[in-house]
Design a protein around this motif. Structure first.
Motif, PDB file in Angstrom:
ATOM      1  N   GLY A  16     -19.643  -6.618 -16.779  1.00 29.84           N
ATOM      2  CA  GLY A  16     -20.331  -5.165 -16.237  1.00 29.84           C
ATOM      3  C   GLY A  16     -19.216  -4.178 -15.781  1.00 29.84           C
ATOM      4  N   SER A  17     -19.503  -3.306 -15.058  1.00 29.09           N
ATOM      5  CA  SER A  17     -18.745  -2.038 -14.964  1.00 29.09           C
ATOM      6  C   SER A  17     -18.994  -1.794 -13.351  1.00 29.09           C
ATOM      7  N   LEU A  18     -17.941  -1.183 -12.943  1.00 31.51           N
ATOM      8  CA  LEU A  18     -18.102  -0.498 -11.591  1.00 31.51           C
ATOM      9  C   LEU A  18     -17.122   0.749 -11.648  1.00 31.51           C
ATOM     10  N   ARG A  19     -17.296   1.771 -10.552  1.00 29.95           N
ATOM     11  CA  ARG A  19     -16.650   2.863 -10.597  1.00 29.95           C
ATOM     12  C   ARG A  19     -16.241   3.106  -9.096  1.00 29.95           C
ATOM     13  N   LEU A  20     -14.972   2.811  -8.751  1.00 29.91           N
ATOM     14  CA  LEU A  20     -14.330   3.038  -7.473  1.00 29.91           C
ATOM     15  C   LEU A  20     -14.150   4.560  -7.470  1.00 29.91           C
ATOM     16  N   SER A  21     -14.263   4.976  -6.081  1.00 26.33           N
ATOM     17  CA  SER A  21     -13.999   6.564  -5.609  1.00 26.33           C
ATOM     18  C   SER A  21     -12.824   6.081  -4.292  1.00 26.33           C
ATOM     19  N   CYS A  22     -11.985   7.078  -4.225  1.00 26.15           N
ATOM     20  CA  CYS A  22     -11.080   7.408  -3.233  1.00 26.15           C
ATOM     21  C   CYS A  22     -10.951   8.618  -2.762  1.00 26.15           C
ATOM     22  N   ALA A  23     -11.611   8.908  -1.469  1.00 25.38           N
ATOM     23  CA  ALA A  23     -11.750  10.306  -0.921  1.00 25.38           C
ATOM     24  C   ALA A  23     -10.871  10.420   0.038  1.00 25.38           C
ATOM     25  N   ASN A  77     -10.766  16.552  -4.052  1.00 20.87           N
ATOM     26  CA  ASN A  77      -9.797  15.689  -3.186  1.00 20.87           C
ATOM     27  C   ASN A  77     -10.081  14.163  -3.405  1.00 20.87           C
ATOM     28  N   THR A  78     -10.469  13.828  -4.597  1.00 13.64           N
ATOM     29  CA  THR A  78     -10.872  12.334  -4.921  1.00 13.64           C
ATOM     30  C   THR A  78     -10.376  11.706  -6.187  1.00 13.64           C
ATOM     31  N   MET A  79      -9.978  10.435  -6.015  1.00 11.71           N
ATOM     32  CA  MET A  79      -9.576   9.757  -7.259  1.00 11.71           C
ATOM     33  C   MET A  79     -10.554   8.566  -7.787  1.00 11.71           C
ATOM     34  N   TYR A  80     -10.415   8.219  -8.768  1.00 13.28           N
ATOM     35  CA  TYR A  80     -11.667   7.272  -9.174  1.00 13.28           C
ATOM     36  C   TYR A  80     -10.671   6.253 -10.137  1.00 13.28           C
ATOM     37  N   LEU A  81     -11.538   5.124 -10.316  1.00 12.92           N
ATOM     38  CA  LEU A  81     -10.975   3.925 -11.138  1.00 12.92           C
ATOM     39  C   LEU A  81     -12.364   3.445 -11.752  1.00 12.92           C
ATOM     40  N   GLN A  82     -12.545   3.653 -13.160  1.00  9.60           N
ATOM     41  CA  GLN A  82     -13.453   3.323 -13.685  1.00  9.60           C
ATOM     42  C   GLN A  82     -13.207   1.944 -14.132  1.00  9.60           C
ATOM     43  N   MET A  83     -13.955   0.822 -14.044  1.00 13.81           N
ATOM     44  CA  MET A  83     -13.590  -0.740 -14.437  1.00 13.81           C
ATOM     45  C   MET A  83     -14.879  -0.969 -15.256  1.00 13.81           C
ATOM     46  N   ASN A  84     -14.354  -1.327 -16.407  1.00  9.36           N
ATOM     47  CA  ASN A  84     -15.283  -1.802 -17.654  1.00  9.36           C
ATOM     48  C   ASN A  84     -14.984  -3.192 -17.950  1.00  9.36           C
ATOM     49  N   SER A  85     -15.805  -3.892 -18.651  1.00  7.12           N
ATOM     50  CA  SER A  85     -15.463  -5.321 -19.270  1.00  7.12           C
ATOM     51  C   SER A  85     -14.853  -6.128 -17.996  1.00  7.12           C
ATOM     52  N   LEU A  86     -15.418  -6.114 -16.768  1.00 12.03           N
ATOM     53  CA  LEU A  86     -14.863  -6.717 -15.655  1.00 12.03           C
ATOM     54  C   LEU A  86     -14.937  -8.310 -15.934  1.00 12.03           C
ATOM     55  N   LYS A  87     -13.907  -9.037 -15.403  1.00  6.78           N
ATOM     56  CA  LYS A  87     -13.553 -10.500 -15.423  1.00  6.78           C
ATOM     57  C   LYS A  87     -13.613 -10.967 -14.196  1.00  6.78           C
ATOM     58  N   PRO A  88     -13.712 -12.153 -14.159  1.00  9.33           N
ATOM     59  CA  PRO A  88     -13.778 -13.013 -12.675  1.00  9.33           C
ATOM     60  C   PRO A  88     -12.400 -12.790 -11.929  1.00  9.33           C
ATOM     61  N   GLU A  89     -11.387 -12.860 -12.753  1.00  8.81           N
ATOM     62  CA  GLU A  89     -10.013 -12.383 -12.289  1.00  8.81           C
ATOM     63  C   GLU A  89      -9.760 -11.260 -11.808  1.00  8.81           C
ATOM     64  N   ASP A  90     -10.688 -10.254 -12.055  1.00  8.95           N
ATOM     65  CA  ASP A  90     -10.518  -9.027 -11.555  1.00  8.95           C
ATOM     66  C   ASP A  90     -11.029  -8.892  -9.732  1.00  8.95           C
ATOM     67  N   TRP A 112      -2.683   4.217   2.934  1.00  3.11           N
ATOM     68  CA  TRP A 112      -3.426   3.538   2.357  1.00  3.11           C
ATOM     69  C   TRP A 112      -5.019   3.489   2.917  1.00  3.11           C
ATOM     70  N   GLY A 113      -6.018   3.420   2.086  1.00  7.82           N
ATOM     71  CA  GLY A 113      -7.211   3.095   2.365  1.00  7.82           C
ATOM     72  C   GLY A 113      -7.451   1.782   3.024  1.00  7.82           C
ATOM     73  N   GLN A 114      -8.871   1.468   3.490  1.00 10.94           N
ATOM     74  CA  GLN A 114      -9.075   0.076   3.998  1.00 10.94           C
ATOM     75  C   GLN A 114      -9.541  -0.785   3.104  1.00 10.94           C
ATOM     76  N   GLY A 115      -9.633  -0.472   1.850  1.00  6.76           N
ATOM     77  CA  GLY A 115      -9.989  -1.423   0.857  1.00  6.76           C
ATOM     78  C   GLY A 115     -11.488  -1.352   0.662  1.00  6.76           C
ATOM     79  N   THR A 116     -12.026  -1.861  -0.679  1.00  9.38           N
ATOM     80  CA  THR A 116     -13.326  -2.029  -1.137  1.00  9.38           C
ATOM     81  C   THR A 116     -13.083  -3.263  -1.843  1.00  9.38           C
ATOM     82  N   GLN A 117     -14.168  -4.397  -1.560  1.00  8.28           N
ATOM     83  CA  GLN A 117     -14.289  -5.602  -2.289  1.00  8.28           C
ATOM     84  C   GLN A 117     -15.128  -5.404  -3.704  1.00  8.28           C
ATOM     85  N   VAL A 118     -14.134  -5.896  -4.401  1.00  2.00           N
ATOM     86  CA  VAL A 118     -14.991  -6.206  -5.890  1.00  2.00           C
ATOM     87  C   VAL A 118     -14.976  -7.556  -6.209  1.00  2.00           C
ATOM     88  N   THR A 119     -16.301  -7.926  -6.569  1.00  2.00           N
ATOM     89  CA  THR A 119     -16.322  -9.485  -6.761  1.00  2.00           C
ATOM     90  C   THR A 119     -17.048  -9.631  -8.168  1.00  2.00           C
TER      91      THR A 119
END
Length: 122
Positions: A16-23, A77-90, A112-119
């Protein structure tokens, strides 16, 4: 000092995919190079991707190259990380950070930001 807030994490199945944002607030993001890092339980924080102030220069860890894409919108004023083909090790907590240098090393980053969990489930 600029404050960063990550969002967009969650639970996703492998492939699957997720898109992270950093504001950013309290500062102008295009004053900085930016990076994404991640930290899995029991492991050290590791480099994921980085982007230059202009957005032209990008760099990725080998483990995510071809699957993740870093980008930035200096007007928003935002950065992104588009994550595709996600694996359990991500699976990890993902952090964004600012730096005055283009670097893969966490100790070269200042805010640094506080972090966001990706599972990623298998």
């Amino acid at each position: 000092q600029v404050q960063l807030v990550e969002s967009g994490g969650g639970l996703v199945q492998a492939g699957g995919s997720l898109r992270l944002s950093c504001a950013a607030s309290g500062g102008i993001l295009n004053n900085y190079a930016l990076g994404w890092f991640r930290q899995a339980p029991g492991k050290e924080r590791e480099f994921v991707a980085r982007i230059s102030r202009s957005g032209v220069s990008k760099d990725y860890a080998d483990s995510v190259k071809g699957r993740f894409t870093i980008s930035r919108d200096n007007i928003k004023n935002t950065m992104y990380l588009q994550m595709n083909s996600l694996k359990p090790e991500d699976t990890a907590v993902y952090y964004c950070a600012t730096s005055y240098t283009i670097s893969r090393y966490p100790n070269h980053y200042d805010s640094w930001g506080q972090g966001t969990q990706v599972t990623v489930s298998s």
